[in-house]
Design a protein around this motif. Structure first.
Motif, PDB file in Angstrom:
ATOM      1  N   ALA A  44      53.231 -30.471  21.387  1.00 55.57           N
ATOM      2  CA  ALA A  44      53.396 -29.403  22.139  1.00 55.57           C
ATOM      3  C   ALA A  44      52.799 -29.470  23.445  1.00 55.57           C
ATOM      4  O   ALA A  44      53.116 -29.408  24.424  1.00 55.57           O
ATOM      5  N   ALA A  45      51.289 -29.785  23.205  1.00 57.17           N
ATOM      6  CA  ALA A  45      50.355 -29.634  24.311  1.00 57.17           C
ATOM      7  C   ALA A  45      49.672 -30.928  24.396  1.00 57.17           C
ATOM      8  O   ALA A  45      48.752 -31.182  25.124  1.00 57.17           O
ATOM      9  N   LYS A  46      49.897 -31.963  23.617  1.00 55.26           N
ATOM     10  CA  LYS A  46      49.011 -33.332  23.512  1.00 55.26           C
ATOM     11  C   LYS A  46      47.714 -32.977  23.512  1.00 55.26           C
ATOM     12  O   LYS A  46      46.971 -33.618  23.831  1.00 55.26           O
ATOM     13  N   LEU A  47      47.254 -32.256  22.538  1.00 54.49           N
ATOM     14  CA  LEU A  47      45.914 -31.650  22.380  1.00 54.49           C
ATOM     15  C   LEU A  47      45.617 -31.911  20.932  1.00 54.49           C
ATOM     16  O   LEU A  47      46.302 -31.466  20.014  1.00 54.49           O
ATOM     17  N   THR A  48      44.181 -32.021  20.711  1.00 54.85           N
ATOM     18  CA  THR A  48      43.600 -31.718  19.175  1.00 54.85           C
ATOM     19  C   THR A  48      43.178 -30.236  19.311  1.00 54.85           C
ATOM     20  O   THR A  48      42.795 -29.728  20.410  1.00 54.85           O
ATOM     21  N   PRO A  49      42.839 -29.480  18.051  1.00 57.68           N
ATOM     22  CA  PRO A  49      42.386 -28.230  18.081  1.00 57.68           C
ATOM     23  C   PRO A  49      40.900 -28.192  18.984  1.00 57.68           C
ATOM     24  O   PRO A  49      40.724 -27.093  19.617  1.00 57.68           O
ATOM     25  N   ALA A  50      40.138 -29.280  18.690  1.00 55.90           N
ATOM     26  CA  ALA A  50      38.799 -29.188  19.386  1.00 55.90           C
ATOM     27  C   ALA A  50      38.801 -29.112  20.945  1.00 55.90           C
ATOM     28  O   ALA A  50      38.234 -28.577  21.448  1.00 55.90           O
ATOM     29  N   LYS A  51      39.924 -30.016  21.445  1.00 51.77           N
ATOM     30  CA  LYS A  51      40.435 -30.021  22.824  1.00 51.77           C
ATOM     31  C   LYS A  51      40.800 -28.733  23.104  1.00 51.77           C
ATOM     32  O   LYS A  51      40.225 -28.215  24.215  1.00 51.77           O
ATOM     33  N   LEU A  52      41.528 -28.030  22.497  1.00 52.74           N
ATOM     34  CA  LEU A  52      42.144 -26.696  22.717  1.00 52.74           C
ATOM     35  C   LEU A  52      41.122 -25.932  22.945  1.00 52.74           C
ATOM     36  O   LEU A  52      41.132 -24.971  23.842  1.00 52.74           O
ATOM     37  N   ARG A  53      40.053 -25.791  22.083  1.00 46.88           N
ATOM     38  CA  ARG A  53      39.062 -24.778  22.165  1.00 46.88           C
ATOM     39  C   ARG A  53      38.250 -25.014  23.250  1.00 46.88           C
ATOM     40  O   ARG A  53      37.863 -24.169  23.866  1.00 46.88           O
ATOM     41  N   VAL A  54      38.000 -26.189  23.741  1.00 43.51           N
ATOM     42  CA  VAL A  54      37.468 -26.319  25.045  1.00 43.51           C
ATOM     43  C   VAL A  54      37.937 -25.514  26.065  1.00 43.51           C
ATOM     44  O   VAL A  54      37.583 -25.125  26.767  1.00 43.51           O
ATOM     45  N   LEU A  55      39.229 -25.810  26.197  1.00 45.50           N
ATOM     46  CA  LEU A  55      40.133 -25.098  27.137  1.00 45.50           C
ATOM     47  C   LEU A  55      40.050 -23.566  26.987  1.00 45.50           C
ATOM     48  O   LEU A  55      39.907 -22.905  28.227  1.00 45.50           O
TER      49      LEU A  55
END
Length: 167
Positions: A34-45
């Motif tokens: 859906a977002a082309k992200l890992t959970p760690a990258k999502l957390r930064v955002l």
């Protein structure tokens, strides 16, 4: 009518652990699609979006995520390449670097599925204090039974090693 035989408790516990692992796998896959992200990258955002200025210094990100500054640097490098964040030197102190959430990063955050750990947090906070304490004690015991008590971990539900972010 006869009832099916009861599942041995050991098997029931292993099944529950496997369900937790599978839920984490499914979430990571949904997030990646859906977002082309890992959970760690999502957390930064998420952290950046939660600030008034949509920015933070790497040390703040590191502290809030419970990871090393090197890990944050690697995550931000990848987010910068995707155009979701950008780095900017402070206008008052050139030694300070700020990580800024871009409009594209905010949009990626909006398109991301609900964080798995947010579902957990909501359910956990609804428990009575004694239930929370019992659950934490039980999970710590499970970690010890898996010889995992010495493994460094942040409060982020992900299968990968957060100290080595994946693409």
């Amino acid at each position: 009518m006869s009832q099916p035989p009861a599942i041995p408790r050991t098997d029931a516990a292993l099944i529950a652990l496997r369900r937790i692992l599978r839920a984490t796998e499914h979430y990571e896959r949904d997030l990646a699609q859906a977002a082309k992200l890992t959970p760690a990258k999502l957390r930064v955002l998420q952290i950046l979006a939660g600030t008034e200025t949509r920015s933070a210094m790497p040390t703040q990100l590191s502290t809030q995520m419970g990871v090393s500054q090197a890990t944050v640097t690697a995550l931000v490098d990848q987010l910068d390449k995707l155009g979701l964040t950008q780095r900017q030197r402070s206008s008052t102190d050139r030694r300070q670097l700020h990580v800024i959430l871009t409009d594209a990063g905010l949009e990626a955050l909006r398109n991301a599925p609900d964080a798995l750990q947010q579902h957990f947090v909501t359910g956990f906070q609804a428990l009575q204090d004694w239930e929370q304490a019992m659950l934490v004690a039980s999970l710590e015991r499970v970690a010890a039974m898996l010889n995992a008590q010495g493994i460094d971990a942040s409060p982020l539900l992900t299968l990968g090693d957060i100290s080595r972010p994946r693409g």
